[in-house]
Design a protein around this motif. Structure first.
Motif, PDB file in Angstrom:
ATOM      1  N   ALA A 238       0.709  -1.709  -0.205  1.00 44.18           N
ATOM      2  CA  ALA A 238      -0.152  -0.215  -0.048  1.00 44.18           C
ATOM      3  C   ALA A 238       0.667   1.200   0.284  1.00 44.18           C
ATOM      4  CB  ALA A 238      -1.077  -0.294   1.487  1.00 44.18           C
ATOM      5  N   LEU A 239       1.635   1.022   0.704  1.00 45.44           N
ATOM      6  CA  LEU A 239       3.004   2.410   0.881  1.00 45.44           C
ATOM      7  C   LEU A 239       3.768   3.159  -0.328  1.00 45.44           C
ATOM      8  CD1 LEU A 239       5.005   2.231   4.428  1.00 45.44           C
ATOM      9  CD2 LEU A 239       2.841   3.632   3.319  1.00 45.44           C
ATOM     10  N   ARG A 240       3.795   1.531  -1.314  1.00 40.30           N
ATOM     11  CA  ARG A 240       4.283   1.619  -2.828  1.00 40.30           C
ATOM     12  C   ARG A 240       3.577   2.838  -3.669  1.00 40.30           C
ATOM     13  NH1 ARG A 240       6.236  -4.306  -2.089  1.00 40.30           N
ATOM     14  NH2 ARG A 240       7.793  -4.134  -1.217  1.00 40.30           N
ATOM     15  N   ARG A 241       2.341   1.862  -3.481  1.00 44.02           N
ATOM     16  CA  ARG A 241       1.145   2.419  -3.776  1.00 44.02           C
ATOM     17  C   ARG A 241       0.735   4.177  -3.913  1.00 44.02           C
ATOM     18  NH1 ARG A 241      -4.189  -0.754  -4.523  1.00 44.02           N
ATOM     19  NH2 ARG A 241      -4.926   1.092  -6.041  1.00 44.02           N
ATOM     20  N   LEU A 242       1.162   3.914  -2.566  1.00 40.06           N
ATOM     21  CA  LEU A 242       1.091   5.482  -2.294  1.00 40.06           C
ATOM     22  C   LEU A 242       2.124   6.357  -2.943  1.00 40.06           C
ATOM     23  CD1 LEU A 242      -0.465   5.464   1.414  1.00 40.06           C
ATOM     24  CD2 LEU A 242      -1.699   5.734  -0.716  1.00 40.06           C
TER      25      LEU A 242
END
Length: 212
Positions: free
Chosen positions: A46-50
């Motif tokens: 999720a952090l990579r997508r953000l």
């Protein structure tokens, strides 16, 4: 695991949109895992997508919530104006061609009225969410999911950087919303595009007057 990663992304996105984190706040995987009650793998994804969305920035020791410079804000507002104007134009075309239902038009009218009601109460948080709902509904009526996704990212950036200001001043112009709705209901893409563009320009001017 893919579903868990999607859930983690949506929940973190909502937290950013709600102003839960401020620019420069450090986000750690461990801390987010505890807060979300999730394992590290979906949180990491999720952090990579953000990060790809430009909402968080990697620092080598985790990530921090991104901040926007004055130039970044100008660029974001320019893109917001173009996308909002396009959304209104496409929605009006859809109405002219008979592709919008009475239920959809009624919902758009109600969304505009809700912004006005919330603005009148002085509820900054309520006004922010009502305004966001109106603009995202406008994006959905455009029939272009990529446009809707792009606007969602921009609104999240605005929320992180200056949510209190936008709530208090820059978008509390409900008469502009009604002008946009009227043009869409009439199936007039030229007028709808102009009204949406003017609305963003006026909002941006108010922001420049008081960016706090």
């Amino acid at each position: 695991m893919h579903n868990q990663a999607e859930l983690a992304y949506r929940r973190l996105h909502e937290r950013l949109l709600d102003g839960h984190h401020s620019p420069g706040d450090r986000l750690t995987e461990l801390g987010l895992c505890e807060e979300l009650g999730m394992s590290r793998t979906p949180v990491r994804e999720a952090l990579r997508r953000l990060q790809s969305d430009g909402l968080v920035t990697s620092t080598g020791r985790g990530v921090v919530v991104s901040s926007l410079t004055a130039q970044d804000m100008r660029h974001a507002v320019q893109l917001h104006e173009a996308l909002d104007a396009l959304a209104a134009k496409l929605a009006a075309v859809a109405q002219r061609e008979g592709r919008l239902s009475p239920v959809q038009l009624s919902a758009l009218k109600e969304a505009a009225e809700h912004v006005e009601e919330q603005a009148a109460t002085g509820d900054a948080s309520g006004a922010w969410h009502a305004n966001l709902d109106f603009h995202m509904m406008l994006a959905r009526l455009s029939g272009n999911p990529m446009l809707e996704d792009a606007l969602s990212r921009i609104w999240t950036m605005f929320a992180i950087v200056s949510r209190s200001n936008i709530s208090r001043r820059s978008d509390l112009t409900p008469h502009d919303h009604h002008e946009i709705v009227s043009a869409i209901v009439d199936g007039d893409p030229v007028r709808a595009e102009a009204a949406a563009s003017r609305h963003v320009q006026e909002a941006a001017e108010k922001y420049r007057e008081d960016p706090s």
